[in-house]
Design an enzyme around this catalytic site. Structure first.
Site, short mmCIF file in Angstrom:
data_model
loop_
_atom_site.label_atom_id
_atom_site.label_comp_id
_atom_site.label_asym_id
_atom_site.label_seq_id
_atom_site.Cartn_x
_atom_site.Cartn_y
_atom_site.Cartn_z
N ARG A 70 0.77 -1.24 0.00
CA ARG A 70 0.00 0.00 0.00
C ARG A 70 0.80 1.29 0.00
O ARG A 70 0.23 2.36 0.14
CB ARG A 70 -1.00 0.01 1.16
N ASP A 71 2.10 1.24 -0.14
CA ASP A 71 2.87 2.49 -0.20
C ASP A 71 4.13 2.30 -1.04
O ASP A 71 5.22 2.66 -0.62
CB ASP A 71 3.21 2.98 1.20
N ILE A 72 3.96 1.74 -2.22
CA ILE A 72 5.11 1.55 -3.10
C ILE A 72 5.48 2.91 -3.69
O ILE A 72 4.67 3.58 -4.30
CB ILE A 72 4.80 0.56 -4.24
N SER A 110 0.62 6.78 0.27
CA SER A 110 0.89 8.12 -0.25
C SER A 110 -0.35 8.65 -0.95
O SER A 110 -1.08 7.91 -1.60
CB SER A 110 2.05 8.08 -1.25
#
Length: 121
Positions: A70-72, A110
């Site tokens: 969920r935050d690559i 993000s």
């Protein structure tokens, strides 16, 4: 490498990787003179992209239970000396506290990013 936790805090321990992260390479934030002579050419970029996909595939399909990152983003992609990509997350937070239900009521990640796994049904 490991996770250290207690009631007040949680730490993820990563191996130090000499080539820092992808963000520093793409946005020219590398300051070391010996490292800056290396060019992030297209074959290296492709190798990094394939490594990211392999890491995410492992997390989503092979882990039990599956892990959704969920935050690559580029600052969460670490690079070793051979430019092999390692998926990391320096802003990780525990969503579930002991004794709470396994539901999510917060959006994590993000702004402007939605993980592709959300759309696969």
């Amino acid at each position: 490498m490991c996770c250290i936790s207690n009631e007040d805090s949680m730490f993820l321990v990563y191996k130090y990787l000499e080539n820092h992260n992808l963000d520093k390479w793409l946005h020219k934030k590398i300051k070391s003179s010996s490292v800056s002579k290396v060019v992030l050419d297209w074959p290296k970029r492709l190798k990094i992209a394939i490594g990211i996909v392999q890491g995410l595939s492992y997390m989503h399909l092979d882990c039990s239970p599956p892990v959704v990152h969920r935050d690559i983003k580029t600052s969460n992609i670490l690079l070793d000396t051979q430019f092999n990509a390692k998926v990391a997350d320096f802003g990780a937070k525990m969503l579930i506290k002991p004794g709470e239900l396994n539901t999510m009521s917060a959006v994590i990640g993000s702004f402007g990013y939605i993980a592709p796994a959300i759309f696969s049904v």
